[in-house]
Write a protein that holds these residues in place. Sequence first.
Motif, PDB file in Angstrom:
ATOM      1  N   PRO A 149      20.458 -70.392  76.683  1.00 52.49           N
ATOM      2  CA  PRO A 149      21.538 -70.269  75.771  1.00 52.49           C
ATOM      3  C   PRO A 149      21.598 -70.607  74.178  1.00 52.49           C
ATOM      4  O   PRO A 149      22.050 -69.878  73.457  1.00 52.49           O
ATOM      5  N   GLU A 150      20.653 -71.461  73.934  1.00 55.43           N
ATOM      6  CA  GLU A 150      20.172 -71.321  72.494  1.00 55.43           C
ATOM      7  C   GLU A 150      19.865 -70.203  71.596  1.00 55.43           C
ATOM      8  O   GLU A 150      20.385 -70.062  70.622  1.00 55.43           O
ATOM      9  N   ALA A 192      25.752 -65.361  66.879  1.00 56.82           N
ATOM     10  CA  ALA A 192      26.881 -65.713  66.305  1.00 56.82           C
ATOM     11  C   ALA A 192      26.542 -65.860  64.612  1.00 56.82           C
ATOM     12  O   ALA A 192      27.486 -65.734  63.713  1.00 56.82           O
ATOM     13  N   ASP A 193      25.174 -65.939  64.185  1.00 56.73           N
ATOM     14  CA  ASP A 193      24.809 -66.222  63.042  1.00 56.73           C
ATOM     15  C   ASP A 193      24.419 -64.842  62.204  1.00 56.73           C
ATOM     16  O   ASP A 193      23.484 -64.314  62.643  1.00 56.73           O
ATOM     17  N   PRO A 194      25.052 -64.393  61.264  1.00 55.12           N
ATOM     18  CA  PRO A 194      24.789 -63.465  60.540  1.00 55.12           C
ATOM     19  C   PRO A 194      23.427 -63.092  59.929  1.00 55.12           C
ATOM     20  O   PRO A 194      23.020 -62.141  59.696  1.00 55.12           O
ATOM     21  N   SER A 195      23.042 -64.333  59.789  1.00 55.60           N
ATOM     22  CA  SER A 195      21.687 -64.334  58.910  1.00 55.60           C
ATOM     23  C   SER A 195      20.467 -64.157  59.839  1.00 55.60           C
ATOM     24  O   SER A 195      19.396 -63.929  59.527  1.00 55.60           O
ATOM     25  N   PHE A 196      20.846 -64.426  61.219  1.00 57.25           N
ATOM     26  CA  PHE A 196      19.782 -64.097  62.213  1.00 57.25           C
ATOM     27  C   PHE A 196      19.872 -62.491  62.422  1.00 57.25           C
ATOM     28  O   PHE A 196      18.813 -61.942  62.702  1.00 57.25           O
ATOM     29  N   GLU A 221      25.233 -54.994  60.409  1.00 56.62           N
ATOM     30  CA  GLU A 221      24.792 -53.758  60.191  1.00 56.62           C
ATOM     31  C   GLU A 221      23.607 -53.312  61.400  1.00 56.62           C
ATOM     32  O   GLU A 221      23.585 -52.323  61.880  1.00 56.62           O
ATOM     33  N   GLU A 222      23.017 -54.332  61.345  1.00 55.87           N
ATOM     34  CA  GLU A 222      21.896 -54.393  62.659  1.00 55.87           C
ATOM     35  C   GLU A 222      22.289 -53.996  64.010  1.00 55.87           C
ATOM     36  O   GLU A 222      21.878 -53.208  64.912  1.00 55.87           O
ATOM     37  N   ILE A 223      23.244 -54.988  64.231  1.00 57.84           N
ATOM     38  CA  ILE A 223      23.915 -54.632  65.604  1.00 57.84           C
ATOM     39  C   ILE A 223      24.752 -53.249  65.676  1.00 57.84           C
ATOM     40  O   ILE A 223      24.494 -52.664  66.622  1.00 57.84           O
ATOM     41  N   TRP A 224      25.215 -52.782  64.594  1.00 55.98           N
ATOM     42  CA  TRP A 224      25.935 -51.476  64.663  1.00 55.98           C
ATOM     43  C   TRP A 224      24.843 -50.380  64.811  1.00 55.98           C
ATOM     44  O   TRP A 224      24.986 -49.479  65.428  1.00 55.98           O
ATOM     45  N   ALA A 225      23.687 -50.445  64.068  1.00 54.08           N
ATOM     46  CA  ALA A 225      22.668 -49.438  64.215  1.00 54.08           C
ATOM     47  C   ALA A 225      21.900 -49.388  65.560  1.00 54.08           C
ATOM     48  O   ALA A 225      21.850 -48.466  66.169  1.00 54.08           O
ATOM     49  N   LEU A 226      22.166 -50.799  66.437  1.00 56.54           N
ATOM     50  CA  LEU A 226      21.527 -50.578  67.656  1.00 56.54           C
ATOM     51  C   LEU A 226      22.544 -49.955  68.627  1.00 56.54           C
ATOM     52  O   LEU A 226      22.056 -49.106  69.485  1.00 56.54           O
ATOM     53  N   ARG A 255      30.499 -62.460  70.245  1.00 58.20           N
ATOM     54  CA  ARG A 255      30.806 -63.552  71.324  1.00 58.20           C
ATOM     55  C   ARG A 255      30.438 -63.171  72.644  1.00 58.20           C
ATOM     56  O   ARG A 255      30.333 -64.075  73.355  1.00 58.20           O
ATOM     57  N   ALA A 256      30.362 -62.053  72.996  1.00 55.22           N
ATOM     58  CA  ALA A 256      30.196 -61.379  74.199  1.00 55.22           C
ATOM     59  C   ALA A 256      28.641 -61.858  74.560  1.00 55.22           C
ATOM     60  O   ALA A 256      28.276 -62.336  75.515  1.00 55.22           O
ATOM     61  N   MET A 257      27.785 -61.563  73.500  1.00 52.40           N
ATOM     62  CA  MET A 257      26.735 -62.118  73.890  1.00 52.40           C
ATOM     63  C   MET A 257      26.411 -63.537  73.858  1.00 52.40           C
ATOM     64  O   MET A 257      25.453 -64.001  74.807  1.00 52.40           O
ATOM     65  N   VAL A 258      27.052 -64.618  72.977  1.00 49.48           N
ATOM     66  CA  VAL A 258      27.065 -65.892  73.202  1.00 49.48           C
ATOM     67  C   VAL A 258      27.449 -66.558  74.268  1.00 49.48           C
ATOM     68  O   VAL A 258      26.997 -67.432  75.035  1.00 49.48           O
TER      69      VAL A 258
END
Length: 613
Positions: free
Chosen positions: A337-338, A344-348, A352-357, A583-586
């Motif tokens: 879970p960690e 949830a952290d945009p620095s991680f 843009e990365e999520i949308w490209a994926l 949120r779904a991923m978390v």
Amino acid sequence: AGGLGVLAGDHTKSASDLAIGFRGISLFYREGYFQQAINNENWQTEYYTLLNPRNLALEPVLGPNGEPLVCSVEIAMSTVYFQAWRVNVGRSPVYLIDSNRPENEQRFRDLTLRVYGGDSTTRIMQEILLGIGGVRLLRALGDEPSVFHMNEGHAAFLVFELVREKMAAGKSFEDALAETKQECIFTTHTPVEAGHDRFSFDLMNYALMKMQSQLNLTSSQLMALGRVIPDNESEPFCMTVLALKGSRFANGVSELHGQVSRHMWHALYPGVPVEQVPIGHITNGIHLLGWMKGPVRRYWRRKLSQDPQNQPGASGDTTRFWHAESKNDWENEINNPEFWKKMADPSFISDEEIWALRYRLRRELVEFTRRRLLLQGSRHFQGDFISYDQLLNVDALTIGFARRFATYKRAPLIFQQFENIVRLVHDRERPIQFVFAGKAHPRDDEGKRFIQHIIHLSKYSELKGSLVFIENYDIHVARQMVSGCDVWLNNPRRPLEASGTSGEKTACHGSLNLSILDGWWREGYDGTNGFAIGDDSNPESIEEQDRIDSANLYKTLTEEVIPTFFNRDKQGIPRQWIQRIRRAMVTLAPVYNTSRMVKEYTTKYYLPTSSRK
């Protein structure tokens, strides 16, 4: 053939991951489940392919003499011989029973021919092989399991075999049954009546005559073990009832399914309040790594790697990671879970990365679908192959529906609002599209009509080009769809979806669920991690439920799903949509997996009472 078989495979994989002493028992169907082909009338047809063990990841189970280990069971007046094949699922062996032996009559050899083949007589004989034969195979291998887990009622005859063993050692039937009960647990997987095998008095008397004699029971006493009301002579023998009577623990596969099961089997426990009926629940999950599409595996592996040298190379290089030492045990981290909290952290990981994926996965699904539709079409006519390049739109909101075409799953429900759906599909500013797949049971003509209806709409209606049906649904098709679809649609007639697991496979790919609050989604949905169709209730009337759910589905689609997906900022990024993905991923990926599920089975049920915390 359906979700239960896939779930059993995921269960075994996680048992291996967790290094649990685990053995699986099933049947080796040499023609497997059917292959689906759609004919010129858009009707599902079935054909079967003979499986050669030499071409599969199997090895024969051998005896001390180096020859196949042969065991037997008694069916009616005959002795039926079987051998077994071993599949190594990581550290967990699965044994597949095979009755295709030269000593057997052809009708017994064909018991392990096909899934769902034959009638009730075939069925009871298959279940004797599985339950009684499974125990005898384990004994021949020298295995002494501390617990027997009956995954659905099909294996419940193992209770008889365990009792028989103890009686042969001098125990009374009552003492043997009491001891056997302490060895067994049972999971029920369906609230649908047809999913619980039932056999007539005559069939039981015929198929189990030798076992009945060995248990020193009369026919009525044997039947009573599978009846809710033991002395009701008109009641057939139910495998689920036997499993419940022969287990120390029983569970459904979601919280709501546990409630439904307690009501369904309340009569078995007279004088006990329904809420105290001893059927709990453990919600199903999926094997995360097994369901991740390759590019997504490499993506998360790179994210988990702290050493830049461990990042994968060019496209297609899937081995470089393994040739270097990683500072992370990524296979364990992926269930942590960690790790998922970092989403949830945009620095991680940035929007843009999520949308490209997401764009890449949707594009790959569109290209895969075009190739499959071209192959499907080429069987019936020689058309213009270039036209297949016009199917689907890589920028459209892509909604997926793929599962067994059982009628209670209501595959065509969304098209009850046909004219409205046509308008949505042809909206140039906010287009949507649909990808369907799935098989109906060979004898389920109503399910086949659902398939026919959807294919007809995809070919001859105004939805042509924006609605497709991929035939011959299997794990490969499923992985393409759960990764590539933006929305995973699930609209069963509540509360008939015991758990459902297809939607659990979407979170790690950044897809969102749009579902009735039934099964696992009733627990997983929190208002921010996907979309709900209706509320946590359902009317008793089927007609009223269908009408309300159709209206609620269209309302959620038009008022929540579509606006959120197409609400873009100046960079063309749907920030609110991506927030739901985060949120779904978390909240979903680290919970609704078989690592958590198998741990829960182990601590709640597998371990002896004295060992459980």
